[in-house]
Design a protein around this motif. Sequence first.
Motif, mmCIF file in Angstrom:
data_model
loop_
_atom_site.group_PDB
_atom_site.id
_atom_site.type_symbol
_atom_site.label_atom_id
_atom_site.label_comp_id
_atom_site.label_asym_id
_atom_site.label_seq_id
_atom_site.Cartn_x
_atom_site.Cartn_y
_atom_site.Cartn_z
ATOM 1 N N ASP A 83 16.923 -13.501 17.553
ATOM 2 C CA ASP A 83 16.725 -14.275 16.332
ATOM 3 C C ASP A 83 16.839 -13.395 15.031
ATOM 4 O OD1 ASP A 83 15.872 -16.287 14.817
ATOM 5 O OD2 ASP A 83 13.575 -16.155 15.200
ATOM 6 N N PRO A 84 18.106 -13.137 14.662
ATOM 7 C CA PRO A 84 18.462 -12.168 13.660
ATOM 8 C C PRO A 84 18.470 -13.231 12.260
ATOM 9 C CG PRO A 84 20.587 -13.020 14.759
ATOM 10 C CD PRO A 84 19.444 -13.355 15.601
ATOM 11 N N ASP A 85 18.538 -12.518 11.261
ATOM 12 C CA ASP A 85 18.799 -13.114 10.064
ATOM 13 C C ASP A 85 19.858 -13.432 9.813
ATOM 14 O OD1 ASP A 85 15.892 -13.069 9.190
ATOM 15 O OD2 ASP A 85 16.029 -11.229 8.488
ATOM 16 N N PHE A 86 20.344 -14.672 8.950
ATOM 17 C CA PHE A 86 21.320 -14.872 8.254
ATOM 18 C C PHE A 86 20.957 -15.185 6.973
ATOM 19 C CE2 PHE A 86 22.420 -16.526 12.646
ATOM 20 C CZ PHE A 86 23.445 -15.724 12.837
ATOM 21 N N LEU A 87 22.106 -15.474 6.106
ATOM 22 C CA LEU A 87 21.965 -15.545 4.523
ATOM 23 C C LEU A 87 21.872 -16.983 3.979
ATOM 24 C CD1 LEU A 87 21.764 -13.276 2.589
ATOM 25 C CD2 LEU A 87 24.362 -13.119 2.012
ATOM 26 N N LEU A 88 21.134 -17.358 3.374
ATOM 27 C CA LEU A 88 21.218 -18.655 2.576
ATOM 28 C C LEU A 88 21.670 -18.248 1.299
ATOM 29 C CD1 LEU A 88 17.917 -20.501 3.422
ATOM 30 C CD2 LEU A 88 19.967 -20.684 4.330
ATOM 31 N N LEU A 89 22.515 -18.967 0.597
ATOM 32 C CA LEU A 89 23.145 -18.803 -0.809
ATOM 33 C C LEU A 89 23.227 -20.271 -1.271
ATOM 34 C CD1 LEU A 89 26.029 -16.369 0.172
ATOM 35 C CD2 LEU A 89 24.002 -15.799 -1.175
ATOM 36 N N PRO A 90 22.887 -20.199 -2.664
ATOM 37 C CA PRO A 90 22.876 -21.521 -3.342
ATOM 38 C C PRO A 90 24.109 -22.315 -3.557
ATOM 39 C CG PRO A 90 21.718 -19.575 -4.643
ATOM 40 C CD PRO A 90 22.343 -19.029 -3.473
ATOM 41 N N TYR A 113 25.437 -18.649 5.540
ATOM 42 C CA TYR A 113 26.321 -17.563 5.805
ATOM 43 C C TYR A 113 26.093 -16.611 6.761
ATOM 44 C CZ TYR A 113 28.239 -20.203 1.847
ATOM 45 O OH TYR A 113 28.868 -21.371 1.111
ATOM 46 N N ASN A 114 27.204 -16.053 7.430
ATOM 47 C CA ASN A 114 26.655 -14.645 8.074
ATOM 48 C C ASN A 114 26.578 -13.744 7.127
ATOM 49 O OD1 ASN A 114 27.370 -16.159 10.609
ATOM 50 N ND2 ASN A 114 29.423 -16.116 10.042
ATOM 51 N N LEU A 115 26.185 -12.461 7.461
ATOM 52 C CA LEU A 115 25.781 -11.413 6.780
ATOM 53 C C LEU A 115 26.872 -10.881 5.878
ATOM 54 C CD1 LEU A 115 23.047 -9.404 8.804
ATOM 55 C CD2 LEU A 115 22.768 -11.332 7.218
ATOM 56 N N ASP A 121 29.192 -21.130 11.150
ATOM 57 C CA ASP A 121 29.768 -22.636 11.773
ATOM 58 C C ASP A 121 28.672 -23.403 12.145
ATOM 59 O OD1 ASP A 121 28.629 -21.105 13.948
ATOM 60 O OD2 ASP A 121 30.481 -21.155 15.026
ATOM 61 N N LEU A 122 27.436 -23.172 12.108
ATOM 62 C CA LEU A 122 26.545 -24.335 12.767
ATOM 63 C C LEU A 122 25.956 -25.086 11.322
ATOM 64 C CD1 LEU A 122 24.752 -22.368 15.667
ATOM 65 C CD2 LEU A 122 26.733 -23.959 15.640
ATOM 66 N N ASP A 123 25.937 -24.503 10.176
ATOM 67 C CA ASP A 123 25.490 -25.206 8.928
ATOM 68 C C ASP A 123 26.152 -26.438 8.738
ATOM 69 O OD1 ASP A 123 25.193 -26.240 6.406
ATOM 70 O OD2 ASP A 123 25.209 -23.965 5.678
ATOM 71 N N PRO A 124 25.489 -27.538 8.532
ATOM 72 C CA PRO A 124 26.180 -28.889 8.573
ATOM 73 C C PRO A 124 27.068 -29.198 7.308
ATOM 74 C CG PRO A 124 23.677 -29.096 9.210
ATOM 75 C CD PRO A 124 23.922 -27.586 8.975
ATOM 76 N N ARG A 125 26.944 -28.297 6.333
ATOM 77 C CA ARG A 125 27.786 -28.332 5.132
ATOM 78 C C ARG A 125 28.825 -28.045 5.657
ATOM 79 N NH1 ARG A 125 27.466 -26.646 0.460
ATOM 80 N NH2 ARG A 125 27.397 -28.456 -1.073
ATOM 81 N N HIS A 126 28.930 -26.664 6.313
ATOM 82 C CA HIS A 126 30.272 -26.155 6.602
ATOM 83 C C HIS A 126 30.928 -26.621 7.602
ATOM 84 C CE1 HIS A 126 29.133 -22.896 4.003
ATOM 85 N NE2 HIS A 126 28.329 -22.207 4.930
#
Length: 466
Positions: A83-90, A113-115, A121-126
């Motif tokens: 369960d690693p962290d990923f990055l949320l960007l506005p 986003y990845n770090l 690739d799992l973000d619905p926007r992407h």
Amino acid sequence: MTSTSALIARPAEADAFLAANPEIEFIEVIFTALSGVPRGKRVRRSELANIYENGRLFPSSMLVADVTGLDCEDTGLVWGNGDPDFLLLPVPGTLVRAPWLGDDVAQVITSMYNLDRTPNDLDPRHVLQRVLDRFRSIDLTPVVACEIEYYLVDPVRGPRGELRLAQTGSGPGTGAVPHLGDVFSLREIQDLAPFLKELWRLADIQNIPLEAAISEYSAGQVELTLHHGPDALRAADEAQMYKRLARGLAATQGMEATFMAKPFTHSAGSSMHLHFSVADDAGDSIFASEDPQGTPVMRHAIGGLRETQAEAFGIFAPNANSYRRFKANSYAPTAPIWGVNNRSVSLRVPAGPPSSRHVEHRFAGADANPYLALAAMLAGVHYGIVNQIDPGPPVEGDGYKAAALSTLRVPGNWYAAIDALDRSEILRDYLGSRFIDMYCAVKRTEQDRFFSEVVSLDYDWYLKTV
């Protein structure tokens, strides 16, 4: 390919917003994962600049939480990878005030986003952006809009857990619970005036292009349209922002806005109709035509949709309740067929002047994830255009009779839909194979959890009869 930098808001946007809104003290950071449910956290004003500069870390398990927020361990993104962290960007242009939460609250949509700041690739926007990049590669741009139906209901359920319509009117004790279908009723819209006036006002504050309101086919059901535009990502953001706004505002007026696909057994279901055309590099519609059936390329787009709807159905109808909506003679479609000025088909070419020629996709429920619904639909559109797929002749008259005779079918239940999506080669190509694997894993976990629950209907049907 769209550059990643174009998808991420710049720090100057936050600086300008805070300077223009000195009363804002809290900001809700919102992320929408596979389930379509917005999640996130509330931060303080002093934290916003750092989020715009460096992002906010969130666990990977949030990507694959089920619709109730529980982990889906079978995805391998909970314990399997630590369960690693990923990055949320506005997301640019989504930092807005949220007045229904208080005069000191704002919100911002984020993407994951990845770090190393490459899109996850799992973000619905992407996922949607990858489909849009396919259009860009052939110098075309989808022009889209969402049209969402929903019910306003009493937040307190009845003694047996039943859902009840909300009382509407200008004030406590002055309204009534709607009980007639009374489609396109001006009286029902007048009773909803306090809600609608505030809804339009807040939509303007949030730059959501909310248009006309109508009383829909069943009592208590309302529909408002969003203006079409050439930015499908923005259209999905607007749909998600609008749903959040409607829910939040309804709660302040003693109601609940529900986007369930079929909240009432004997009333119409709620859809999310997706309207689309396609523009060329000059911004001109390649669907515009004197012919009511549109141009050949529009018909190819319809042909692609006819071929891909069965495998995309688990995205358009993502939940157990979604499948209660699809019944003959219900204004919900039952087969991938098309027609001109015909509401009994799933792919409808509305009437209108030649310049307005477009297609209304009628499969998606109001409960669908807007990003994924647009991605799945536009994948079919692109596939049809590049492969010049013939949709066959349009259906005239009763589309439900035509659907019963059609050789093309859509899945009739949740299990079949997810199995069809899992087997899809076309959508794996467009949306990403790992995305399809993870989406299907989440939905299969939801299926196991949903159908393992013993509910009151079990007792009503079987307690004394078997």
